[in-house]
Write a protein that holds these residues in place. Sequence first.
Motif, PDB file in Angstrom:
ATOM      1  N   VAL A  35      17.591  -4.940 -97.089  1.00 26.17           N
ATOM      2  CA  VAL A  35      18.021  -4.593 -95.735  1.00 26.17           C
ATOM      3  C   VAL A  35      17.310  -5.472 -94.707  1.00 26.17           C
ATOM      4  O   VAL A  35      17.924  -5.955 -93.742  1.00 26.17           O
ATOM      5  CB  VAL A  35      17.758  -3.102 -95.461  1.00 26.17           C
ATOM      6  N   ALA A  36      16.020  -5.698 -94.902  1.00 28.40           N
ATOM      7  CA  ALA A  36      15.249  -6.510 -93.959  1.00 28.40           C
ATOM      8  C   ALA A  36      15.759  -7.940 -93.902  1.00 28.40           C
ATOM      9  O   ALA A  36      15.725  -8.575 -92.836  1.00 28.40           O
ATOM     10  CB  ALA A  36      13.771  -6.498 -94.346  1.00 28.40           C
ATOM     11  N   ASP A  37      16.255  -8.453 -95.027  1.00 31.84           N
ATOM     12  CA  ASP A  37      16.706  -9.846 -95.098  1.00 31.84           C
ATOM     13  C   ASP A  37      18.175 -10.014 -94.761  1.00 31.84           C
ATOM     14  O   ASP A  37      18.669 -11.145 -94.691  1.00 31.84           O
ATOM     15  CB  ASP A  37      16.448 -10.410 -96.506  1.00 31.84           C
ATOM     16  N   TYR A  38      18.907  -8.894 -94.573  1.00 26.46           N
ATOM     17  CA  TYR A  38      20.348  -9.003 -94.367  1.00 26.46           C
ATOM     18  C   TYR A  38      20.638  -9.605 -92.999  1.00 26.46           C
ATOM     19  O   TYR A  38      19.830  -9.490 -92.063  1.00 26.46           O
ATOM     20  CB  TYR A  38      21.014  -7.633 -94.511  1.00 26.46           C
ATOM     21  N   ASP A  39      21.808 -10.222 -92.872  1.00 31.12           N
ATOM     22  CA  ASP A  39      22.106 -10.994 -91.660  1.00 31.12           C
ATOM     23  C   ASP A  39      22.723 -10.169 -90.535  1.00 31.12           C
ATOM     24  O   ASP A  39      23.236 -10.721 -89.566  1.00 31.12           O
ATOM     25  CB  ASP A  39      23.014 -12.184 -92.001  1.00 31.12           C
ATOM     26  N   ARG A  40      22.695  -8.857 -90.649  1.00 29.52           N
ATOM     27  CA  ARG A  40      23.109  -7.985 -89.544  1.00 29.52           C
ATOM     28  C   ARG A  40      22.285  -6.706 -89.621  1.00 29.52           C
ATOM     29  O   ARG A  40      21.631  -6.429 -90.633  1.00 29.52           O
ATOM     30  CB  ARG A  40      24.605  -7.664 -89.596  1.00 29.52           C
ATOM     31  N   HIS A  41      22.330  -5.951 -88.539  1.00 30.81           N
ATOM     32  CA  HIS A  41      21.558  -4.710 -88.482  1.00 30.81           C
ATOM     33  C   HIS A  41      22.149  -3.671 -89.432  1.00 30.81           C
ATOM     34  O   HIS A  41      23.351  -3.398 -89.401  1.00 30.81           O
ATOM     35  CB  HIS A  41      21.555  -4.152 -87.054  1.00 30.81           C
ATOM     36  N   VAL A  42      21.300  -3.124 -90.284  1.00 38.28           N
ATOM     37  CA  VAL A  42      21.706  -2.077 -91.218  1.00 38.28           C
ATOM     38  C   VAL A  42      20.673  -0.959 -91.130  1.00 38.28           C
ATOM     39  O   VAL A  42      19.470  -1.212 -91.108  1.00 38.28           O
ATOM     40  CB  VAL A  42      21.766  -2.608 -92.670  1.00 38.28           C
ATOM     41  N   GLU A  43      21.148   0.274 -91.065  1.00 35.74           N
ATOM     42  CA  GLU A  43      20.233   1.401 -91.042  1.00 35.74           C
ATOM     43  C   GLU A  43      20.118   2.034 -92.421  1.00 35.74           C
ATOM     44  O   GLU A  43      20.905   1.736 -93.329  1.00 35.74           O
ATOM     45  CB  GLU A  43      20.695   2.432 -90.001  1.00 35.74           C
ATOM     46  N   LEU A  44      19.123   2.895 -92.569  1.00 33.77           N
ATOM     47  CA  LEU A  44      18.833   3.542 -93.843  1.00 33.77           C
ATOM     48  C   LEU A  44      18.714   5.043 -93.646  1.00 33.77           C
ATOM     49  O   LEU A  44      18.066   5.496 -92.698  1.00 33.77           O
ATOM     50  CB  LEU A  44      17.522   3.016 -94.426  1.00 33.77           C
ATOM     51  N   ALA A  45      19.336   5.805 -94.527  1.00 32.02           N
ATOM     52  CA  ALA A  45      19.187   7.255 -94.564  1.00 32.02           C
ATOM     53  C   ALA A  45      18.542   7.592 -95.900  1.00 32.02           C
ATOM     54  O   ALA A  45      19.192   7.505 -96.948  1.00 32.02           O
ATOM     55  CB  ALA A  45      20.542   7.945 -94.421  1.00 32.02           C
ATOM     56  N   ILE A  46      17.254   7.930 -95.870  1.00 33.80           N
ATOM     57  CA  ILE A  46      16.468   8.092 -97.094  1.00 33.80           C
ATOM     58  C   ILE A  46      16.201   9.573 -97.320  1.00 33.80           C
ATOM     59  O   ILE A  46      15.579  10.236 -96.490  1.00 33.80           O
ATOM     60  CB  ILE A  46      15.139   7.333 -96.986  1.00 33.80           C
ATOM     61  N   GLU A  47      16.687  10.082 -98.456  1.00 34.99           N
ATOM     62  CA  GLU A  47      16.499  11.494 -98.779  1.00 34.99           C
ATOM     63  C   GLU A  47      15.352  11.664 -99.771  1.00 34.99           C
ATOM     64  O   GLU A  47      15.375  11.070-100.857  1.00 34.99           O
ATOM     65  CB  GLU A  47      17.766  12.114 -99.356  1.00 34.99           C
ATOM     66  N   THR A  48      14.377  12.485 -99.425  1.00 38.22           N
ATOM     67  CA  THR A  48      13.317  12.817-100.375  1.00 38.22           C
ATOM     68  C   THR A  48      13.749  14.046-101.159  1.00 38.22           C
ATOM     69  O   THR A  48      14.191  15.044-100.584  1.00 38.22           O
ATOM     70  CB  THR A  48      11.978  13.078 -99.662  1.00 38.22           C
ATOM     71  N   LYS A  49      13.631  13.957-102.481  1.00 36.60           N
ATOM     72  CA  LYS A  49      14.111  15.012-103.366  1.00 36.60           C
ATOM     73  C   LYS A  49      13.003  16.015-103.671  1.00 36.60           C
ATOM     74  O   LYS A  49      11.898  15.634-104.054  1.00 36.60           O
ATOM     75  CB  LYS A  49      14.649  14.420-104.672  1.00 36.60           C
ATOM     76  N   HIS A  50      13.339  17.277-103.533  1.00 34.91           N
ATOM     77  CA  HIS A  50      12.402  18.373-103.814  1.00 34.91           C
ATOM     78  C   HIS A  50      13.191  19.505-104.469  1.00 34.91           C
ATOM     79  O   HIS A  50      14.403  19.611-104.273  1.00 34.91           O
ATOM     80  CB  HIS A  50      11.758  18.852-102.504  1.00 34.91           C
ATOM     81  N   PRO A  51      12.506  20.346-105.270  1.00 35.27           N
ATOM     82  CA  PRO A  51      11.075  20.350-105.556  1.00 35.27           C
ATOM     83  C   PRO A  51      10.687  19.237-106.526  1.00 35.27           C
ATOM     84  O   PRO A  51      11.517  18.765-107.304  1.00 35.27           O
ATOM     85  CB  PRO A  51      10.854  21.722-106.192  1.00 35.27           C
ATOM     86  N   THR A  52       9.429  18.854-106.463  1.00 37.56           N
ATOM     87  CA  THR A  52       8.880  17.843-107.356  1.00 37.56           C
ATOM     88  C   THR A  52       7.416  18.150-107.606  1.00 37.56           C
ATOM     89  O   THR A  52       6.751  18.760-106.763  1.00 37.56           O
ATOM     90  CB  THR A  52       9.020  16.436-106.756  1.00 37.56           C
ATOM     91  N   ARG A  53       6.914  17.726-108.757  1.00 38.88           N
ATOM     92  CA  ARG A  53       5.511  17.991-109.094  1.00 38.88           C
ATOM     93  C   ARG A  53       4.554  17.307-108.131  1.00 38.88           C
ATOM     94  O   ARG A  53       3.389  17.681-108.046  1.00 38.88           O
ATOM     95  CB  ARG A  53       5.223  17.540-110.526  1.00 38.88           C
TER      96      ARG A  53
END
Length: 273
Positions: free
Chosen positions: A125-143
């Motif tokens: 994403v950082a190297d891509y030639d246009r603006h791209v956003e990120l939607a990052i989901e953290t998965k729970h429950p987890t140890r």
Amino acid sequence: MRRTPRIRRDSEPRIRPQVVAHRGSSHETPEHTLTAYERALDEGAEALECDVRLTADGHLVCVHDRDLRRTAATPGLVSTMNLAELDELDFASWKSPWAELDDEAPDRDPETGKVLTLRKLLEMVADYDRHVELAIETKHPTRYGGLVERRLVDTLDDFGWDGTGSPARIMSFSLNAMNRMRKLAPELDVVMLVEKAHHWPVLRPLVGDDWIIGPGIKELREHPGLGRHLVKAGREIHVWTVNTADDLEVCLDLGVTAVISDRPAYILELLGG
């Protein structure tokens, strides 16, 4: 960046939502693979969605399920395996199990089916030639509990993306996870995912006024009052997983600002490009 909640008036033109590729262009290609995300960007997706889990040796990887039966044909758990062990697995063949019997199928680069680390996705994403956003989901429950969010913030910090102006927003079905994110990186947008419509009355007094709300399209269809309540409250809404013209119509009527889809090219086509 913080977003100011607003109510869309019936007389206003309908909002054109951001199109977010759910696990990449995952209708056509194996989810969470580099190929799926490259295809999504080629198709014009404006943001990429991914799920993250923590490996036993502390790496964030883009994997949805806690175990690997569905996507890598092994009963192993992501949380008990090192990155090197995961790197030996094939995360792509499950999507086309008969491809090896098709003489006309193109040869597949085995590297494209390897487990994808969040860091590698961020680099793309950082190297891509246009603006791209990120939607990052953290998965729970987890140890690993809150260590997931701490590692996530550390990784975003490496890119300078843990504060104002970041292209990343963080999502979870876990209220505790979202509260942790607000303490660790208070300038990042958070999306409180809502699995069931009847969960919203419980969550409503507990979430921040500027939190984005993320209901599923199935709940919005089966419980239209949920959408009406969110709009009346001036909530910004991001909806998953929007794959049909009817799904999109529900979202446009509500004035949602992002639709998360397995089929980003099709949704973009419906929106006019």
